[in-house]
Design an enzyme around this catalytic site. Structure first.
Site, PDB file in Angstrom:
ATOM      1  N   CYS A   1       0.834  -1.211   0.000  1.00 49.95           N
ATOM      2  CA  CYS A   1       0.000   0.000   0.000  1.00 49.95           C
ATOM      3  C   CYS A   1       0.865   1.257   0.000  1.00 49.95           C
ATOM      4  O   CYS A   1       1.733   1.412   0.848  1.00 49.95           O
ATOM      5  CB  CYS A   1      -0.908  -0.018   1.231  1.00 49.95           C
ATOM      6  SG  CYS A   1      -1.727   1.556   1.514  1.00 49.95           S
TER       7      CYS A   1
ATOM      8  N   CYS B   1       0.391   3.257   3.498  1.00 51.55           N
ATOM      9  CA  CYS B   1       0.785   2.710   4.803  1.00 51.55           C
ATOM     10  C   CYS B   1       2.105   3.341   5.281  1.00 51.55           C
ATOM     11  O   CYS B   1       2.943   3.721   4.473  1.00 51.55           O
ATOM     12  CB  CYS B   1       0.930   1.191   4.719  1.00 51.55           C
ATOM     13  SG  CYS B   1      -0.620   0.301   4.977  1.00 51.55           S
TER      14      CYS B   1
ATOM     15  N   HIS C   1      -4.269   0.305   7.911  1.00 49.31           N
ATOM     16  CA  HIS C   1      -4.745   0.074   6.547  1.00 49.31           C
ATOM     17  C   HIS C   1      -6.186  -0.456   6.526  1.00 49.31           C
ATOM     18  O   HIS C   1      -6.917  -0.264   5.545  1.00 49.31           O
ATOM     19  CB  HIS C   1      -3.802  -0.936   5.881  1.00 49.31           C
ATOM     20  CG  HIS C   1      -4.106  -1.218   4.444  1.00 49.31           C
ATOM     21  ND1 HIS C   1      -3.680  -0.394   3.431  1.00 49.31           N
ATOM     22  CD2 HIS C   1      -4.803  -2.226   3.855  1.00 49.31           C
ATOM     23  CE1 HIS C   1      -4.093  -0.899   2.270  1.00 49.31           C
ATOM     24  NE2 HIS C   1      -4.775  -2.001   2.497  1.00 49.31           N
TER      25      HIS C   1
ATOM     26  N   ASN D   1     -13.406   9.909  -1.183  1.00 50.86           N
ATOM     27  CA  ASN D   1     -14.033   8.915  -2.055  1.00 50.86           C
ATOM     28  C   ASN D   1     -13.843   7.594  -1.359  1.00 50.86           C
ATOM     29  O   ASN D   1     -12.705   7.183  -1.149  1.00 50.86           O
ATOM     30  CB  ASN D   1     -13.297   8.798  -3.393  1.00 50.86           C
ATOM     31  CG  ASN D   1     -13.578   9.971  -4.292  1.00 50.86           C
ATOM     32  OD1 ASN D   1     -14.655  10.550  -4.252  1.00 50.86           O
ATOM     33  ND2 ASN D   1     -12.597  10.316  -5.093  1.00 50.86           N
TER      34      ASN D   1
ATOM     35  N   SER E   1      -8.855   4.559  -4.991  1.00 48.61           N
ATOM     36  CA  SER E   1      -7.801   3.723  -5.535  1.00 48.61           C
ATOM     37  C   SER E   1      -7.286   2.711  -4.518  1.00 48.61           C
ATOM     38  O   SER E   1      -6.536   1.824  -4.861  1.00 48.61           O
ATOM     39  CB  SER E   1      -6.656   4.616  -6.000  1.00 48.61           C
ATOM     40  OG  SER E   1      -6.212   5.424  -4.919  1.00 48.61           O
TER      41      SER E   1
ATOM     42  N   HIS F   1      -7.106   1.862   2.100  1.00 44.92           N
ATOM     43  CA  HIS F   1      -6.503   2.578   3.242  1.00 44.92           C
ATOM     44  C   HIS F   1      -7.317   3.859   3.492  1.00 44.92           C
ATOM     45  O   HIS F   1      -7.565   4.615   2.560  1.00 44.92           O
ATOM     46  CB  HIS F   1      -5.039   2.932   2.920  1.00 44.92           C
ATOM     47  CG  HIS F   1      -4.271   3.318   4.140  1.00 44.92           C
ATOM     48  ND1 HIS F   1      -3.236   2.564   4.640  1.00 44.92           N
ATOM     49  CD2 HIS F   1      -4.413   4.377   4.971  1.00 44.92           C
ATOM     50  CE1 HIS F   1      -2.766   3.162   5.728  1.00 44.92           C
ATOM     51  NE2 HIS F   1      -3.469   4.255   5.943  1.00 44.92           N
TER      52      HIS F   1
ATOM     53  N   HIS G   1      -8.468   7.258   3.675  1.00 48.10           N
ATOM     54  CA  HIS G   1      -7.840   8.515   3.268  1.00 48.10           C
ATOM     55  C   HIS G   1      -8.834   9.416   2.554  1.00 48.10           C
ATOM     56  O   HIS G   1      -9.854   8.955   2.054  1.00 48.10           O
ATOM     57  CB  HIS G   1      -6.656   8.242   2.332  1.00 48.10           C
ATOM     58  CG  HIS G   1      -7.070   7.732   0.980  1.00 48.10           C
ATOM     59  ND1 HIS G   1      -7.474   6.426   0.761  1.00 48.10           N
ATOM     60  CD2 HIS G   1      -7.195   8.359  -0.218  1.00 48.10           C
ATOM     61  CE1 HIS G   1      -7.796   6.276  -0.515  1.00 48.10           C
ATOM     62  NE2 HIS G   1      -7.644   7.437  -1.141  1.00 48.10           N
TER      63      HIS G   1
ATOM     64  N   GLN H   1      -8.997  13.513   0.320  1.00 46.13           N
ATOM     65  CA  GLN H   1      -8.194  14.442  -0.466  1.00 46.13           C
ATOM     66  C   GLN H   1      -8.614  15.868  -0.170  1.00 46.13           C
ATOM     67  O   GLN H   1      -9.722  16.113   0.312  1.00 46.13           O
ATOM     68  CB  GLN H   1      -8.386  14.179  -1.952  1.00 46.13           C
ATOM     69  CG  GLN H   1      -7.934  12.813  -2.412  1.00 46.13           C
ATOM     70  CD  GLN H   1      -7.859  12.762  -3.936  1.00 46.13           C
ATOM     71  OE1 GLN H   1      -7.347  13.661  -4.585  1.00 46.13           O
ATOM     72  NE2 GLN H   1      -8.396  11.702  -4.513  1.00 46.13           N
TER      73      GLN H   1
HETATM   74  P1  H2U Z   1      -8.306   8.315  -4.313  1.00 47.33           P
HETATM   75  O1  H2U Z   1      -8.249   6.936  -3.762  1.00 47.33           O
HETATM   76  O2  H2U Z   1      -9.491   9.110  -3.794  1.00 47.33           O
HETATM   77  O3  H2U Z   1      -8.138   8.349  -5.793  1.00 47.33           O
HETATM   78  O4  H2U Z   1      -7.038   9.125  -3.703  1.00 47.33           O
HETATM   79  C1  H2U Z   1      -5.726   8.671  -3.779  1.00 47.33           C
HETATM   80  C2  H2U Z   1      -4.855   9.769  -4.289  1.00 47.33           C
HETATM   81  O5  H2U Z   1      -3.508   9.427  -3.976  1.00 47.33           O
HETATM   82  C3  H2U Z   1      -4.937   9.946  -5.792  1.00 47.33           C
HETATM   83  O6  H2U Z   1      -5.368  11.255  -6.093  1.00 47.33           O
HETATM   84  C4  H2U Z   1      -2.658   9.863  -5.020  1.00 47.33           C
HETATM   85  C5  H2U Z   1      -3.489   9.723  -6.281  1.00 47.33           C
HETATM   86  O7  H2U Z   1      -3.103  10.718  -7.214  1.00 47.33           O
HETATM   87  N1  H2U Z   1      -1.432   9.070  -4.987  1.00 47.33           N
HETATM   88  C6  H2U Z   1      -0.254   9.681  -4.630  1.00 47.33           C
HETATM   89  O8  H2U Z   1      -0.213  10.882  -4.385  1.00 47.33           O
HETATM   90  N2  H2U Z   1       0.890   8.932  -4.538  1.00 47.33           N
HETATM   91  C7  H2U Z   1       0.958   7.595  -4.854  1.00 47.33           C
HETATM   92  O9  H2U Z   1       1.989   6.992  -4.703  1.00 47.33           O
HETATM   93  C8  H2U Z   1      -0.240   6.910  -5.378  1.00 47.33           C
HETATM   94  C9  H2U Z   1      -1.517   7.669  -5.338  1.00 47.33           C
HETATM   95 ZN    ZN Z   2      -2.275   1.049   3.695  1.00 44.39          ZN
END
Ligand code: H2U
Ligand code: ZN
Length: 342
Positions: free
Chosen positions: A52, A55, A115, A155, A163, A166, A168, A170
């Site tokens: 992840c 993490c 996580h 989201n 994505s 974990h 999180h 934004q």
């Molecule tokens: P979402 O799961 O809401 O997409 O948010 C995850 C965000 O994390 C996503 O905008 C960022 C992606 O651009 N990200 C990073 O900044 N670094 C990473 O190594 C992978 C994902």
């Molecule tokens: Zn994680």
């Protein structure tokens, strides 16, 4: 003309915040509610996932390593949609091809080092740290002269495009005020001019009096399925005291916000016995130099699920070409959510 029966007759409802209408077809749901539960076992993530990128101690895209954080952790999005150093520029060709540069900053907030948790599973003190982090980010980003709006959102769930499981969220901070916030700003300001009172405070008072759409409450916050909800289980989280943004919340109110977030998300998780997907976010006072006294802090939860863990509402056809439509009424949705234990 006979009187309108909201639980029987097809009708449309007005959203005074966005000034858009939603079509409601309650006659399509006269059949009794049968909460359908999927028998698909939910995957249980581990407290730490070596793969992840959120993490503690793991490497992210671009080679940066997360610190061994123990509470919340915030970093600049490695794939930021907005950049702080974007040069100012405009384009206007015949009033038809119009574009403007947009400077800004995108942050990622890890709610917990664990996580495997979700907001619904985190404790109130843990969530209070998330609230404090949001306040710090709102103030710091907003103090930047080129930042005029700070959008905090989450989201949740693969269905909503998250994505990673974990926990999180934004934060996108922008030079201009985004569409949805601008609609609300105008609506709240005009309502205040006409009625000499606050649109959302008046709405909250009505909902508390009627008790038809209230889902859960605490001393400082109330969650309702708004009268004009579009998504089947959409909710609106309102602060009882009129504050324009989270930076005006008292110590007690910040804890109250942590508690109400836990209450609503755990009700959602029980509805279809699944970790409930949604997009949620706060609407707050723009961080330009104006005071925006008629604004009121609130949050929207927009969950995509319709009647089971896998059956999602699609916004297609009539909804894309004409207007949104729903079958189950806001009152029914509120009752189902209210009857679940927190
Ligand atoms: P979402 O799961 O809401 O997409 O948010 C995850 C965000 O994390 C996503 O905008 C960022 C992606 O651009 N990200 C990073 O900044 N670094 C990473 O190594 C992978 C994902
Ligand atoms: Zn994680």
């Amino acid at each position: 003309m006979s009187s309108l029966e909201l639980s029987k007759h097809p009708h449309r409802r007005f959203n005074p915040l966005s000034r858009e209408w939603v079509l409601v077809s309650p006659h399509r749901t006269q059949r009794p509610w049968q909460g359908q539960v999927e028998d698909k076992p939910a995957e249980t993530p581990l407290p730490y996932d070596p793969k992840c990128y959120l993490c503690p101690g793991n490497e992210r895209a671009g080679g940066i390593t997360n610190p061994a954080y123990t509470e919340t952790f915030v970093f600049d999005n490695d794939y930021a949609a907005l950049k702080p150093d974007t040069p100012a520029a405009n384009l206007n060709e015949s009033d038809l091809l119009i574009a403007q540069s947009e400077a800004g900053r995108c942050r990622v907030v890890c709610f917990s080092p664990r996580h495997d948790l979700t907001i619904a599973q985190m404790s109130v003190p843990e969530l209070r740290r998330v609230v404090d982090t949001w306040v710090d980010e709102y103030v710091t980003l907003g103090n930047h002269p080129s930042i005029n709006a700070v959008q905090i959102f989450e989201n949740r769930g693969a269905m909503m495009g998250a994505s990673n499981p974990h926990p999180h969220g934004q934060i996108w901070a922008t030079e201009t005020i985004p569409n949805e916030l601008q609609k609300e700003l105008t609506a709240l300001a005009e309502y205040e001019q006409q009625h000499r009172s606050n649109l959302l405070s008046d709405y909250l008072a009505l909902e508390l009096e009627k008790q038809e759409r209230v889902v859960c409450t605490n001393e400082h916050f109330v969650v309702v399925v708004p009268f004009w909800a579009v998504w089947p289980f959409e909710t609106l989280l309102l602060s009882r005291r009129q504050v324009t943004a989270i930076d005006e919340l008292s110590d007690d109110e910040r804890t109250g916000l942590a508690d109400i977030l836990r209450q609503i998300t755990s009700r959602y998780d029980q509805l279809f016995q699944v970790s409930f997907p949604y997009t949620m976010g706060f609407h707050q006072r723009p961080t330009d130099r104006a005071a925006h006294p008629s604004f009121q802090l609130h949050a929207h939860f927009y969950p995509p699920l319709l009647r089971s863990a896998t059956v999602k509402k699609f916004m297609v056809g009539y909804e894309m070409l004409a207007m949104p439509q729903r079958d189950i009424t806001a009152e029914m949705a509120a009752e189902w959510l209210r009857l679940l234990s927190p």
